[in-house]
Design an enzyme around this catalytic site. Structure first.
Site, PDB file in Angstrom:
ATOM      1  N   HIS A  97       0.852  -1.196   0.000  1.00 12.63           N
ATOM      2  CA  HIS A  97       0.000   0.000   0.000  1.00 12.63           C
ATOM      3  C   HIS A  97       0.880   1.235   0.000  1.00 12.63           C
ATOM      4  CE1 HIS A  97       0.711  -1.276   4.161  1.00 12.63           C
ATOM      5  NE2 HIS A  97       0.711   0.010   4.491  1.00 12.63           N
ATOM      6  N   HIS A  99       0.709   5.215   1.243  1.00  7.93           N
ATOM      7  CA  HIS A  99       0.008   6.247   1.996  1.00  7.93           C
ATOM      8  C   HIS A  99       0.078   7.561   1.211  1.00  7.93           C
ATOM      9  CE1 HIS A  99       0.203   4.055   6.009  1.00  7.93           C
ATOM     10  NE2 HIS A  99       1.167   3.445   5.362  1.00  7.93           N
TER      11      HIS A  99
HETATM   12  P1  AMP Z   1       1.613   0.419   7.498  1.00 10.14           P
HETATM   13  O1  AMP Z   1       2.162   0.731   8.849  1.00 10.14           O
HETATM   14  O2  AMP Z   1       2.328   1.141   6.394  1.00 10.14           O
HETATM   15  O3  AMP Z   1       1.507  -1.075   7.244  1.00 10.14           O
HETATM   16  O4  AMP Z   1       0.159   1.038   7.488  1.00 10.14           O
HETATM   17  C1  AMP Z   1      -1.024   0.306   7.596  1.00 10.14           C
HETATM   18  C2  AMP Z   1      -2.126   1.315   7.662  1.00 10.14           C
HETATM   19  O5  AMP Z   1      -3.361   0.652   7.461  1.00 10.14           O
HETATM   20  C3  AMP Z   1      -2.234   2.052   9.009  1.00 10.14           C
HETATM   21  O6  AMP Z   1      -2.098   3.455   8.791  1.00 10.14           O
HETATM   22  C4  AMP Z   1      -3.635   1.674   9.500  1.00 10.14           C
HETATM   23  O7  AMP Z   1      -4.274   2.745  10.162  1.00 10.14           O
HETATM   24  C5  AMP Z   1      -4.336   1.289   8.220  1.00 10.14           C
HETATM   25  N1  AMP Z   1      -5.447   0.372   8.350  1.00 10.14           N
HETATM   26  C6  AMP Z   1      -5.449  -0.826   8.988  1.00 10.14           C
HETATM   27  N2  AMP Z   1      -6.641  -1.416   8.863  1.00 10.14           N
HETATM   28  C7  AMP Z   1      -7.412  -0.592   8.113  1.00 10.14           C
HETATM   29  C8  AMP Z   1      -8.772  -0.637   7.633  1.00 10.14           C
HETATM   30  N3  AMP Z   1      -9.557  -1.683   7.887  1.00 10.14           N
HETATM   31  N4  AMP Z   1      -9.228   0.418   6.917  1.00 10.14           N
HETATM   32  C9  AMP Z   1      -8.437   1.473   6.653  1.00 10.14           C
HETATM   33  N5  AMP Z   1      -7.147   1.570   7.055  1.00 10.14           N
HETATM   34  C10 AMP Z   1      -6.655   0.559   7.785  1.00 10.14           C
END
Ligand code: AMP
Ligand code: ZN
Length: 111
Positions: A97, A99
């Site tokens: 993903h 951001h």
């Molecule tokens: P990372 O630390 O780069 O793996 O970021 C994962 C991101 O996914 C975090 O910012 C979480 O807040 C976000 N996240 C986790 N579960 C969900 C969800 N169900 N819907 C939207 N965002 C999510």
């Protein structure tokens, strides 16, 4: 992938606030926003991270989606794109993903 939360979002099996979607990618707002705009762009196909065999056309589709997110969210003043990759980078969801962060001055520091 079973038990992958972002695969479930891509499949529409769990809800998300979708900002943009096409055949290859989906963009949705982060559940725990770190800025006024915090949207995640993911490929619909499962890849663990950015260097897990992601096809070039998928990367192109993700960059296109980032452009769409910036347009839809009105990020005319600028924004930041981050792809946490691996544990040392704090990756918590192991489905690639990006951001997209903006909506306020983010400062010069990346970390
Ligand atoms: P990372 O630390 O780069 O793996 O970021 C994962 C991101 O996914 C975090 O910012 C979480 O807040 C976000 N996240 C986790 N579960 C969900 C969800 N169900 N819907 C939207 N965002 C999510
Ligand atoms: Zn997945």
């Amino acid at each position: 992938m079973d038990d992958c939360i972002f695969c479930k979002i891509a499949a529409g099996e769990i809800p998300a606030t979708v900002v943009y979607e096409d055949d290859a990618v989906i963009a949705f707002d982060d559940l725990n926003p770190q800025a006024p705009v915090h949207t995640l762009v993911i490929p619909k196909a499962h890849h663990a991270h950015i260097v897990d065999g992601v096809p070039a056309e998928t990367l192109a589709a993700m960059v296109h989606a980032i452009q769409e997110v910036a347009r839809i969210k009105g990020l005319d003043e600028g924004f930041r794109v981050i792809a946490n990759t691996g544990e040392a980078a704090g990756q918590t969801v192991h489905h690639f993903h990006m951001h997209v962060l903006g909506g306020k001055p983010l400062g010069e520091n990346l970390v």
